[in-house]
Enzyme design. Structure first.
Site, PDB file in Angstrom:
ATOM      1  N   CYS A 149       0.820  -1.215   0.000  1.00 43.98           N
ATOM      2  CA  CYS A 149       0.000   0.000   0.000  1.00 43.98           C
ATOM      3  C   CYS A 149       0.852   1.262   0.000  1.00 43.98           C
ATOM      4  O   CYS A 149       0.676   2.149  -0.826  1.00 43.98           O
ATOM      5  CB  CYS A 149      -0.930  -0.011   1.215  1.00 43.98           C
ATOM      6  SG  CYS A 149      -1.874   1.500   1.388  1.00 43.98           S
ATOM      7  N   CYS A 167      -1.525   1.638  -3.098  1.00 43.14           N
ATOM      8  CA  CYS A 167      -2.527   2.692  -2.898  1.00 43.14           C
ATOM      9  C   CYS A 167      -1.968   4.120  -2.876  1.00 43.14           C
ATOM     10  O   CYS A 167      -2.481   4.996  -3.572  1.00 43.14           O
ATOM     11  CB  CYS A 167      -3.258   2.485  -1.566  1.00 43.14           C
ATOM     12  SG  CYS A 167      -3.528   0.776  -1.110  1.00 43.14           S
ATOM     13  N   LYS A 214       0.030   5.293  -6.063  1.00 39.38           N
ATOM     14  CA  LYS A 214      -0.988   5.283  -7.143  1.00 39.38           C
ATOM     15  C   LYS A 214      -1.899   6.500  -7.048  1.00 39.38           C
ATOM     16  O   LYS A 214      -2.168   7.178  -8.028  1.00 39.38           O
ATOM     17  CB  LYS A 214      -1.781   3.973  -7.037  1.00 39.38           C
ATOM     18  CG  LYS A 214      -2.899   3.767  -8.012  1.00 39.38           C
ATOM     19  CD  LYS A 214      -4.239   4.326  -7.610  1.00 39.38           C
ATOM     20  CE  LYS A 214      -4.767   3.913  -6.269  1.00 39.38           C
ATOM     21  NZ  LYS A 214      -5.177   2.546  -6.133  1.00 39.38           N
ATOM     22  N   TYR A 267      -8.778  -3.917 -11.197  1.00 38.17           N
ATOM     23  CA  TYR A 267      -8.504  -2.636 -10.533  1.00 38.17           C
ATOM     24  C   TYR A 267      -7.204  -2.003 -11.050  1.00 38.17           C
ATOM     25  O   TYR A 267      -7.174  -0.850 -11.454  1.00 38.17           O
ATOM     26  CB  TYR A 267      -8.270  -2.882  -9.044  1.00 38.17           C
ATOM     27  CG  TYR A 267      -9.442  -2.984  -8.128  1.00 38.17           C
ATOM     28  CD1 TYR A 267     -10.142  -4.169  -7.992  1.00 38.17           C
ATOM     29  CD2 TYR A 267      -9.802  -1.909  -7.323  1.00 38.17           C
ATOM     30  CE1 TYR A 267     -11.180  -4.285  -7.076  1.00 38.17           C
ATOM     31  CE2 TYR A 267     -10.838  -2.012  -6.403  1.00 38.17           C
ATOM     32  CZ  TYR A 267     -11.530  -3.202  -6.285  1.00 38.17           C
ATOM     33  OH  TYR A 267     -12.551  -3.308  -5.379  1.00 38.17           O
ATOM     34  N   GLU A 284      -6.777   1.315 -13.394  1.00 38.88           N
ATOM     35  CA  GLU A 284      -6.212   2.512 -12.759  1.00 38.88           C
ATOM     36  C   GLU A 284      -4.968   2.994 -13.500  1.00 38.88           C
ATOM     37  O   GLU A 284      -4.829   4.179 -13.817  1.00 38.88           O
ATOM     38  CB  GLU A 284      -5.872   2.218 -11.289  1.00 38.88           C
ATOM     39  CG  GLU A 284      -7.123   2.102 -10.421  1.00 38.88           C
ATOM     40  CD  GLU A 284      -6.826   1.859  -8.947  1.00 38.88           C
ATOM     41  OE1 GLU A 284      -5.707   1.423  -8.621  1.00 38.88           O
ATOM     42  OE2 GLU A 284      -7.734   2.099  -8.119  1.00 38.88           O
ATOM     43  N   HIS A 331     -27.175  20.815  -2.185  1.00 38.19           N
ATOM     44  CA  HIS A 331     -27.286  21.357  -3.528  1.00 38.19           C
ATOM     45  C   HIS A 331     -26.294  22.493  -3.746  1.00 38.19           C
ATOM     46  O   HIS A 331     -26.128  23.315  -2.855  1.00 38.19           O
ATOM     47  CB  HIS A 331     -28.724  21.870  -3.726  1.00 38.19           C
ATOM     48  CG  HIS A 331     -29.013  22.270  -5.126  1.00 38.19           C
ATOM     49  ND1 HIS A 331     -29.095  21.361  -6.163  1.00 38.19           N
ATOM     50  CD2 HIS A 331     -29.215  23.500  -5.677  1.00 38.19           C
ATOM     51  CE1 HIS A 331     -29.347  22.008  -7.294  1.00 38.19           C
ATOM     52  NE2 HIS A 331     -29.424  23.296  -7.017  1.00 38.19           N
ATOM     53  N   GLU A 340     -26.035  14.524  -4.363  1.00 35.12           N
ATOM     54  CA  GLU A 340     -27.466  14.664  -4.021  1.00 35.12           C
ATOM     55  C   GLU A 340     -28.335  13.786  -4.905  1.00 35.12           C
ATOM     56  O   GLU A 340     -29.468  13.449  -4.556  1.00 35.12           O
ATOM     57  CB  GLU A 340     -27.911  16.127  -4.111  1.00 35.12           C
ATOM     58  CG  GLU A 340     -27.943  16.682  -5.512  1.00 35.12           C
ATOM     59  CD  GLU A 340     -28.464  18.130  -5.571  1.00 35.12           C
ATOM     60  OE1 GLU A 340     -29.442  18.445  -4.879  1.00 35.12           O
ATOM     61  OE2 GLU A 340     -27.871  18.932  -6.314  1.00 35.12           O
TER      62      GLU A 340
HETATM   63  P1  NDP Z   1      -7.887  -8.197 -10.279  1.00 41.34           P
HETATM   64  O1  NDP Z   1      -8.226  -9.536  -9.816  1.00 41.34           O
HETATM   65  O2  NDP Z   1      -8.758  -7.032  -9.923  1.00 41.34           O
HETATM   66  O3  NDP Z   1      -7.760  -8.222 -11.873  1.00 41.34           O
HETATM   67  C1  NDP Z   1      -6.944  -9.118 -12.545  1.00 41.34           C
HETATM   68  C2  NDP Z   1      -7.231  -8.969 -14.024  1.00 41.34           C
HETATM   69  O4  NDP Z   1      -6.306  -9.746 -14.765  1.00 41.34           O
HETATM   70  C3  NDP Z   1      -8.620  -9.440 -14.387  1.00 41.34           C
HETATM   71  O5  NDP Z   1      -9.133  -8.576 -15.363  1.00 41.34           O
HETATM   72  C4  NDP Z   1      -8.358 -10.832 -14.953  1.00 41.34           C
HETATM   73  O6  NDP Z   1      -9.290 -11.222 -15.908  1.00 41.34           O
HETATM   74  C5  NDP Z   1      -7.013 -10.627 -15.618  1.00 41.34           C
HETATM   75  N1  NDP Z   1      -6.249 -11.862 -15.733  1.00 41.34           N
HETATM   76  C6  NDP Z   1      -5.974 -12.770 -14.771  1.00 41.34           C
HETATM   77  N2  NDP Z   1      -5.210 -13.754 -15.241  1.00 41.34           N
HETATM   78  C7  NDP Z   1      -4.994 -13.483 -16.542  1.00 41.34           C
HETATM   79  C8  NDP Z   1      -4.282 -14.124 -17.578  1.00 41.34           C
HETATM   80  N3  NDP Z   1      -3.652 -15.284 -17.361  1.00 41.34           N
HETATM   81  N4  NDP Z   1      -4.261 -13.557 -18.805  1.00 41.34           N
HETATM   82  C9  NDP Z   1      -4.921 -12.402 -19.033  1.00 41.34           C
HETATM   83  N5  NDP Z   1      -5.599 -11.722 -18.085  1.00 41.34           N
HETATM   84  C10 NDP Z   1      -5.647 -12.261 -16.861  1.00 41.34           C
HETATM   85  O7  NDP Z   1      -6.399  -7.974  -9.830  1.00 41.34           O
HETATM   86  P2  NDP Z   1      -5.481  -6.691  -9.721  1.00 41.34           P
HETATM   87  O8  NDP Z   1      -4.106  -7.222  -9.851  1.00 41.34           O
HETATM   88  O9  NDP Z   1      -5.926  -5.606 -10.621  1.00 41.34           O
HETATM   89  O10 NDP Z   1      -5.720  -6.227  -8.238  1.00 41.34           O
HETATM   90  C11 NDP Z   1      -5.596  -7.172  -7.162  1.00 41.34           C
HETATM   91  C12 NDP Z   1      -6.473  -6.767  -6.032  1.00 41.34           C
HETATM   92  O11 NDP Z   1      -5.904  -5.672  -5.361  1.00 41.34           O
HETATM   93  C13 NDP Z   1      -7.862  -6.297  -6.445  1.00 41.34           C
HETATM   94  O12 NDP Z   1      -8.757  -7.359  -6.605  1.00 41.34           O
HETATM   95  C14 NDP Z   1      -8.232  -5.388  -5.334  1.00 41.34           C
HETATM   96  O13 NDP Z   1      -8.843  -6.137  -4.311  1.00 41.34           O
HETATM   97  C15 NDP Z   1      -6.900  -4.840  -4.870  1.00 41.34           C
HETATM   98  N6  NDP Z   1      -6.716  -3.470  -5.367  1.00 41.34           N
HETATM   99  C16 NDP Z   1      -7.522  -2.485  -4.892  1.00 41.34           C
HETATM  100  C17 NDP Z   1      -7.400  -1.198  -5.341  1.00 41.34           C
HETATM  101  C18 NDP Z   1      -8.317  -0.156  -4.828  1.00 41.34           C
HETATM  102  O14 NDP Z   1      -8.909  -0.354  -3.774  1.00 41.34           O
HETATM  103  N7  NDP Z   1      -8.465   0.972  -5.501  1.00 41.34           N
HETATM  104  C19 NDP Z   1      -6.399  -0.818  -6.333  1.00 41.34           C
HETATM  105  C20 NDP Z   1      -5.599  -1.932  -6.771  1.00 41.34           C
HETATM  106  C21 NDP Z   1      -5.765  -3.192  -6.307  1.00 41.34           C
HETATM  107  P3  NDP Z   1     -10.719 -11.843 -15.522  1.00 41.34           P
HETATM  108  O15 NDP Z   1     -11.632 -10.699 -15.318  1.00 41.34           O
HETATM  109  O16 NDP Z   1     -11.050 -12.662 -16.718  1.00 41.34           O
HETATM  110  O17 NDP Z   1     -10.516 -12.682 -14.297  1.00 41.34           O
END
Ligand code: NDP
Length: 452
Positions: A43, A48, A51, A178, A182, A436, A441
């Site tokens: 983080c 976080c 970012k 995510y 982002e 407002h 709102e």
């Molecule tokens: P996520 O699980 O959110 O996303 C992973 C992405 O990668 C998905 O779109 C997934 O596709 C894709 N993917 C997975 N495996 C493959 C592959 N072999 N080939 C191609 N695409 C693939 O993970 P992140 O790494 O983005 O983030 C991890 C976690 O960290 C999040 O779930 C969240 O909980 C946390 N986070 C929170 C944030 C916030 O609060 N603002 C910011 C960043 C992270 P598919 O949809 O098909 O599974």
């Protein structure tokens, strides 16, 4: 009775580990914490916080563009200095690393720098030195996952994005979660040409379908080239950059390829098997509702074990452990109605169930949607729109899903999350007076359920 060097030994100095160590120390426990890198974990160091700082940086590009509509004339076009931003970020993160150290010190926690390994149910070894503890907490977080593919060695993960050199003029982001969304948004805002490649037909699996489509449309308007239902087959380094081959024969030349394809729990090298700590089918440390692992003296919280890998969840889980071990409260954490934000441009803020999940859980639901141009953009010239949605359980009138895509969605949804956890009904939303003129709102003035 057996005596131990520590009452509580924490492995990992990220969000969950530091919180647990500090709170246990403040309650009089003798606490040790082992961390091999800088304090603050993902983080603070590569997640976080940096970012969000870069998201603010990207936001200025939008603000400069919009200022003319409000009468501001720029003598010359603003110029972005990537090196300056990186240096500013590094300074702030260094300050936060120090703050974490001070917090631990003030709570009487003994910080041990080095890699920790389990020896048995009550013993940890850090760089050859053994420490015994009545209770051990594993809070080692997660790490980016990159699938096997030809040219994997040429791609980077989110860990490297904050210090890229030089600035990637052409960036490919792989993934639709995510982190992918982002970084695509942020680097587009900072001036990169961004192509985002995702294997599914829509980004952000698990989010409300309307939110997914609305965000994709807004990111497209902002200039992110979203390539859906496609996968990266190979990456090759050439004289001109990286040559990326996508499925269906599409080829792209870029400077940097970011794989944001999920994260995996950090369990390697901890010698979990030595103590008998079991993993679940996700490869995460298996825990019960009180975060106890298969070994009664060893606990785990945060991304290494949780089903909700979010910093505030790690903090909350840490507090459950500390309260039960060193306080007078044994309680369970409630994972329903956890609000979350995605810091894309515009932001997503969400709490509770997507429409489809709500239908599956509650049966009949009413859905209220609003899609509008925020007041700010009547003069700014930007064609960005804002989307809001409420999902209401018809039987109880309770608001069970609240979703927003728009400026400051994360800030706005936090407050509504309190109301939702308290069980607020749609009637209560309707009887709440709006502020407002704000975008927020709209959540208390949506009167007509969409025909479904
Ligand atoms: P996520 O699980 O959110 O996303 C992973 C992405 O990668 C998905 O779109 C997934 O596709 C894709 N993917 C997975 N495996 C493959 C592959 N072999 N080939 C191609 N695409 C693939 O993970 P992140 O790494 O983005 O983030 C991890 C976690 O960290 C999040 O779930 C969240 O909980 C946390 N986070 C929170 C944030 C916030 O609060 N603002 C910011 C960043 C992270 P598919 O949809 O098909 O599974």
């Amino acid at each position: 009775m057996r005596t131990y060097d520590f009452d509580f030994f924490v492995i990992g100095g990220g969000s969950g580990g530091v919180r647990a160590a500090r709170m246990a120390g403040q309650r009089g426990a003798r606490v040790g914490l082992a961390e091999a890198a800088e304090l603050g974990g993902t983080c603070v160091n590569v997640g976080c916080i940096p970012k969000k700082l870069y998201s603010y940086a990207a936001g200025y590009a939008e603000a400069f563009e919009e200022a003319a509509g409000y009468g501001w004339q720029m003598a010359e076009a603003p110029r972005f200095d990537w090196a300056h931003l990186k240096a500013q970020r590094a300074r702030e993160i260094g300050r936060l690393n120090g703050v974490y150290g001070t917090l631990l010190k003030n709570a009487g926690v003994q910080l041990i720098t080095g890699w920790a390994q389990l020896i048995d149910a009550h013993t940890v070894e850090v760089d050859g030195q053994r420490h015994t503890a009545r209770h051990i907490l594993i809070a080692t977080g997660g790490t980016p996952f990159v699938p096997e593919l030809p040219g994997r060695e040429h791609v980077v993960t989110s860990d490297a994005m904050f210090d890229l050199d030089p600035f990637p003029k052409r960036l490919m982001v792989v993934g639709g979660g995510y982190i992918a969304c982002e970084f695509a948004s942020i680097f587009r805002g900072l001036g990169a040409a961004v192509t985002q490649v995702h294997r599914r037909a829509h980004v952000l699996t698990g989010f409300d379908d309307d939110v997914r489509q609305f965000l994709a449309s807004e990111m497209g308007k902002a200039g992110v080239d979203l390539v859906l239902s496609a996968e990266v087959e190979s990456v090759r380094r050439t004289e001109k950059g990286l040559d990326v081959m996508l499925s269906r024969g599409r080829q792209h030349e870029v400077d940097t390829v970011l794989f944001a394809t999920g994260r995996v729990p950090n369990t390697e090298g901890l010698c979990l098997e030595a103590a008998g700590v079991a993993l679940d089918d996700r490869g995460a440390i298996a825990v019960d509702a009180h975060y106890r692992t298969s070994v009664p003296s060893i606990f785990a919280v945060g991304d290494v074990s949780t089903s909700a890998p979010l910093t505030p969840v790690a903090l909350a889980e840490a507090m459950v452990v500390v309260d039960s071990l060193f306080g007078d409260r044994r309680r369970r954490m409630d994972y329903e109605f956890i609000p979350t934000a995605v810091f894309t441009h515009p932001n997503i803020g969400t709490c509770g169930y997507s429409e489809s999940d709500a239908r599956a859980k509650f049966g009949k639901v009413d859905v209220y949607c609003s899609d509008f141009k925020a007041l700010r953009h009547t003069l700014s010239g930007r064609n960005e729109r804002t989307f809001m949605k409420l999902v209401v359980d018809k039987a109880s009138d309770r608001v069970v899903g609240l979703h927003m895509v728009g400026a400051d969605a994360g800030e706005i949804v936090q407050g509504f999350a309190v109301a939702m956890r308290a069980g607020a009904t749609k009637a209560l939303f309707d009887s709440t007076i709006g502020i407002h003129p704000t975008a927020a709102e709209e959540f208390v003035t949506m009167r007509d359920a969409s025909a479904v």
